[in-house]
Design a protein around this motif. Structure first.
Motif, PDB file in Angstrom:
ATOM      1  N   ASP A 115     -39.767  20.032 -26.958  1.00 56.22           N
ATOM      2  CA  ASP A 115     -38.831  20.945 -27.606  1.00 56.22           C
ATOM      3  C   ASP A 115     -37.658  20.155 -28.385  1.00 56.22           C
ATOM      4  O   ASP A 115     -36.449  20.621 -28.212  1.00 56.22           O
ATOM      5  CB  ASP A 115     -38.136  21.774 -26.530  1.00 56.22           C
ATOM      6  N   ARG A 116     -37.799  19.026 -29.327  1.00 57.38           N
ATOM      7  CA  ARG A 116     -37.106  18.595 -30.073  1.00 57.38           C
ATOM      8  C   ARG A 116     -37.394  18.910 -31.478  1.00 57.38           C
ATOM      9  O   ARG A 116     -38.566  19.245 -31.706  1.00 57.38           O
ATOM     10  CB  ARG A 116     -36.933  17.020 -29.977  1.00 57.38           C
TER      11      ARG A 116
ATOM     12  N   GLU B  74     -32.773  31.645 -15.702  1.00 60.40           N
ATOM     13  CA  GLU B  74     -32.837  30.333 -16.602  1.00 60.40           C
ATOM     14  C   GLU B  74     -32.014  30.749 -18.000  1.00 60.40           C
ATOM     15  O   GLU B  74     -32.082  31.484 -18.758  1.00 60.40           O
ATOM     16  CB  GLU B  74     -34.443  30.277 -17.040  1.00 60.40           C
ATOM     17  N   ILE B  75     -31.203  29.521 -18.196  1.00 62.02           N
ATOM     18  CA  ILE B  75     -30.311  29.585 -19.419  1.00 62.02           C
ATOM     19  C   ILE B  75     -30.815  28.375 -20.532  1.00 62.02           C
ATOM     20  O   ILE B  75     -31.094  27.479 -19.957  1.00 62.02           O
ATOM     21  CB  ILE B  75     -28.858  29.234 -19.018  1.00 62.02           C
ATOM     22  N   ILE B  76     -31.167  28.951 -21.562  1.00 67.29           N
ATOM     23  CA  ILE B  76     -31.597  27.721 -22.547  1.00 67.29           C
ATOM     24  C   ILE B  76     -30.548  27.402 -23.412  1.00 67.29           C
ATOM     25  O   ILE B  76     -29.852  28.293 -24.025  1.00 67.29           O
ATOM     26  CB  ILE B  76     -32.962  28.387 -23.470  1.00 67.29           C
ATOM     27  N   ARG B  77     -30.147  26.151 -23.485  1.00 69.01           N
ATOM     28  CA  ARG B  77     -29.166  25.609 -24.129  1.00 69.01           C
ATOM     29  C   ARG B  77     -29.616  24.777 -25.253  1.00 69.01           C
ATOM     30  O   ARG B  77     -30.440  24.018 -25.154  1.00 69.01           O
ATOM     31  CB  ARG B  77     -28.291  24.622 -23.244  1.00 69.01           C
ATOM     32  N   ASN B  78     -28.939  24.722 -26.192  1.00 68.41           N
ATOM     33  CA  ASN B  78     -29.259  23.838 -27.632  1.00 68.41           C
ATOM     34  C   ASN B  78     -28.365  22.811 -27.604  1.00 68.41           C
ATOM     35  O   ASN B  78     -27.146  23.040 -27.759  1.00 68.41           O
ATOM     36  CB  ASN B  78     -29.306  24.664 -28.902  1.00 68.41           C
ATOM     37  N   ILE B  79     -28.774  21.658 -27.596  1.00 65.65           N
ATOM     38  CA  ILE B  79     -27.840  20.298 -27.814  1.00 65.65           C
ATOM     39  C   ILE B  79     -28.293  19.933 -29.271  1.00 65.65           C
ATOM     40  O   ILE B  79     -29.313  19.576 -29.666  1.00 65.65           O
ATOM     41  CB  ILE B  79     -28.135  19.243 -26.767  1.00 65.65           C
TER      42      ILE B  79
ATOM     43  N   ASP C  85     -29.608  11.787 -42.993  1.00 65.27           N
ATOM     44  CA  ASP C  85     -28.833  12.982 -42.541  1.00 65.27           C
ATOM     45  C   ASP C  85     -29.634  14.050 -41.738  1.00 65.27           C
ATOM     46  O   ASP C  85     -29.670  15.249 -42.050  1.00 65.27           O
ATOM     47  CB  ASP C  85     -28.339  13.819 -43.926  1.00 65.27           C
ATOM     48  N   VAL C  86     -30.050  13.340 -40.465  1.00 65.98           N
ATOM     49  CA  VAL C  86     -30.763  14.320 -39.575  1.00 65.98           C
ATOM     50  C   VAL C  86     -29.976  15.051 -38.745  1.00 65.98           C
ATOM     51  O   VAL C  86     -28.985  14.555 -38.308  1.00 65.98           O
ATOM     52  CB  VAL C  86     -31.604  13.376 -38.723  1.00 65.98           C
ATOM     53  N   GLU C  87     -30.489  16.379 -38.485  1.00 66.19           N
ATOM     54  CA  GLU C  87     -29.860  17.166 -37.307  1.00 66.19           C
ATOM     55  C   GLU C  87     -30.724  17.269 -36.484  1.00 66.19           C
ATOM     56  O   GLU C  87     -31.865  18.025 -36.450  1.00 66.19           O
ATOM     57  CB  GLU C  87     -29.432  18.381 -37.930  1.00 66.19           C
ATOM     58  N   GLU C  88     -30.423  16.977 -34.980  1.00 67.19           N
ATOM     59  CA  GLU C  88     -31.627  16.808 -34.040  1.00 67.19           C
ATOM     60  C   GLU C  88     -31.002  18.014 -33.090  1.00 67.19           C
ATOM     61  O   GLU C  88     -29.864  18.103 -32.669  1.00 67.19           O
ATOM     62  CB  GLU C  88     -31.752  15.588 -33.333  1.00 67.19           C
ATOM     63  N   THR C  89     -31.789  18.731 -32.705  1.00 69.07           N
ATOM     64  CA  THR C  89     -31.651  19.967 -31.892  1.00 69.07           C
ATOM     65  C   THR C  89     -32.726  19.885 -30.682  1.00 69.07           C
ATOM     66  O   THR C  89     -33.836  19.634 -30.640  1.00 69.07           O
ATOM     67  CB  THR C  89     -31.975  21.235 -32.579  1.00 69.07           C
ATOM     68  N   ILE C  90     -32.167  19.709 -29.435  1.00 66.18           N
ATOM     69  CA  ILE C  90     -32.810  19.533 -28.177  1.00 66.18           C
ATOM     70  C   ILE C  90     -32.704  20.750 -27.371  1.00 66.18           C
ATOM     71  O   ILE C  90     -31.505  21.070 -27.144  1.00 66.18           O
ATOM     72  CB  ILE C  90     -32.363  18.461 -27.384  1.00 66.18           C
ATOM     73  N   LYS C  91     -33.670  21.196 -26.786  1.00 64.87           N
ATOM     74  CA  LYS C  91     -33.791  22.572 -26.179  1.00 64.87           C
ATOM     75  C   LYS C  91     -33.765  22.234 -24.706  1.00 64.87           C
ATOM     76  O   LYS C  91     -34.684  21.547 -24.409  1.00 64.87           O
ATOM     77  CB  LYS C  91     -34.921  23.633 -26.600  1.00 64.87           C
ATOM     78  N   VAL C  92     -32.589  22.702 -23.924  1.00 70.18           N
ATOM     79  CA  VAL C  92     -32.690  22.523 -22.683  1.00 70.18           C
ATOM     80  C   VAL C  92     -32.583  23.578 -21.732  1.00 70.18           C
ATOM     81  O   VAL C  92     -31.849  24.627 -22.137  1.00 70.18           O
ATOM     82  CB  VAL C  92     -31.521  21.477 -22.139  1.00 70.18           C
ATOM     83  N   VAL C  93     -33.770  23.787 -20.621  1.00 72.42           N
ATOM     84  CA  VAL C  93     -33.458  24.880 -19.634  1.00 72.42           C
ATOM     85  C   VAL C  93     -32.729  24.492 -18.678  1.00 72.42           C
ATOM     86  O   VAL C  93     -33.202  23.380 -18.039  1.00 72.42           O
ATOM     87  CB  VAL C  93     -35.106  25.394 -19.574  1.00 72.42           C
TER      88      VAL C  93
ATOM     89  N   ASP D 238     -46.295   9.168 -33.024  1.00 72.73           N
ATOM     90  CA  ASP D 238     -46.932   9.966 -32.091  1.00 72.73           C
ATOM     91  C   ASP D 238     -46.280  11.069 -31.429  1.00 72.73           C
ATOM     92  O   ASP D 238     -46.809  11.844 -30.660  1.00 72.73           O
ATOM     93  CB  ASP D 238     -47.347   8.975 -30.988  1.00 72.73           C
ATOM     94  N   GLY D 239     -44.885  11.325 -31.720  1.00 80.19           N
ATOM     95  CA  GLY D 239     -44.149  12.346 -31.115  1.00 80.19           C
ATOM     96  C   GLY D 239     -44.047  13.654 -31.924  1.00 80.19           C
ATOM     97  O   GLY D 239     -43.639  14.592 -31.405  1.00 80.19           O
ATOM     98  N   VAL D 240     -44.716  13.501 -33.067  1.00 81.03           N
ATOM     99  CA  VAL D 240     -44.667  14.433 -34.009  1.00 81.03           C
ATOM    100  C   VAL D 240     -45.632  15.526 -34.028  1.00 81.03           C
ATOM    101  O   VAL D 240     -46.815  15.378 -33.444  1.00 81.03           O
ATOM    102  CB  VAL D 240     -44.876  14.016 -35.518  1.00 81.03           C
ATOM    103  N   ILE D 241     -45.280  16.984 -33.812  1.00 81.80           N
ATOM    104  CA  ILE D 241     -46.284  18.108 -33.622  1.00 81.80           C
ATOM    105  C   ILE D 241     -46.605  18.716 -35.021  1.00 81.80           C
ATOM    106  O   ILE D 241     -47.664  18.650 -35.504  1.00 81.80           O
ATOM    107  CB  ILE D 241     -45.794  19.091 -32.680  1.00 81.80           C
TER     108      ILE D 241
END
Lengths: 97, 160
Positions: free
Chosen positions: A31-32, A68-73, A51-59, A85-88
């Motif tokens: 979920d990145r 369950e709270i979904i939080r975006n970091i 100039d990357v913006e990374e968004t991590i979804k944390v439950v 290898d991590g790319v979807i």
């Protein structure tokens, strides 16, 4: 094959070639999500973005209400190498043509 | 080069697999669509030229970055900051004077460390670095060493 025209898509990686030097969206495992300007890539989909913006979804689970709270970091990185290898998926920017 | 790239040699012959945008050309042109397409055209023209094997994967970036300090984020959310000593064909990275930060924010200093490439998620490159000039220097270095090698190869049979 040699006379490949500019702007044509003949193999899947050509789609990424056409989005070189433009902002792309990359979905990663766990979920990145990344948004950044594509500078370079190779056949493994290793990429260099700037100039990357990374968004991590944390439950997170609320202990009192069991909700369950979904939080975006979010965080910003100037220059980033992404291992392929991590790319979807990779999505090029929307073109108005 | 790596075994993987050897296996894909035929593919590589038909299309070079690394695509690096020349920053200078992109900076001088404005962002209108026509100009972007011209930079791409230049780019495709360049691609048809011979591309050295060392530049067919992004490995060359890290060999060119030897001696600089980077931050590696592992799959286990562990972060490692250190100076690149060496990089191999599989992108395993050797760092010196490394600082490990695990996901509980506990720090640990290590003199030398080898990171297996499988565990790498991201690598943060310091933004002060001009990648284009570094790669140019690296390519020069490579061609020089190649010439030296060829010269010694030519000399060898004559001395016998």
């Amino acid at each position: 094959m040699d006379k490949r025209e500019e702007g044509s898509v003949e193999e899947p990686l050509d789609l990424i070639r056409l989005s070189l030097d433009e902002r792309i969206f990359v979905k990663m495992r766990q979920d990145r999500e990344l948004r950044g300007k594509l500078h370079a890539y190779d056949q493994h989909l290793n990429m260099i973005l700037s100039d990357v913006e990374e968004t991590i979804k944390v439950v997170e689970k609320d202990e009192e209400t069991d909700e369950e709270i979904i939080r975006n970091i979010k965080r910003n990185i100037k220059m980033l190498f992404v291992r392929g290898d991590g790319v979807i998926l990779i999505s090029p920017p929307l073109r108005t043509s | 080069m790596s075994i993987v790239s050897k296996r894909n040699d035929r593919d590589i012959a038909s299309n070079s697999n690394t695509n690096i945008v020349n920053k200078k050309t992109s900076e001088t042109t404005t962002t209108t669509t026509t100009n972007i397409s011209t930079t791409k055209l230049e780019h495709t023209k360049k691609k048809k030229k011979f591309v050295a094997k060392e530049f067919q994967s992004l490995l060359c970036v890290f060999t060119a970055l030897r001696g600089t300090q980077i931050t590696i984020q592992l799959r286990s959310n562990c972060e490692i900051y250190g100076t690149i000593v060496n990089v191999d064909a599989f992108l395993n990275i050797e760092l010196s004077n490394a600082t490990l930060t695990n996901r509980f924010n506990k720090k640990e200093n290590v003199q030398e460390i080898l990171i297996q490439s499988r565990n790498i998620r991201f690598i943060q490159i310091p933004d002060k670095i001009d990648l284009n000039s570094l790669l140019y220097l690296y390519s020069k270095q490579l061609s020089q060493s190649k010439k030296k090698y060829e010269r010694t190869m030519r000399k060898a049979p004559s001395t016998k």
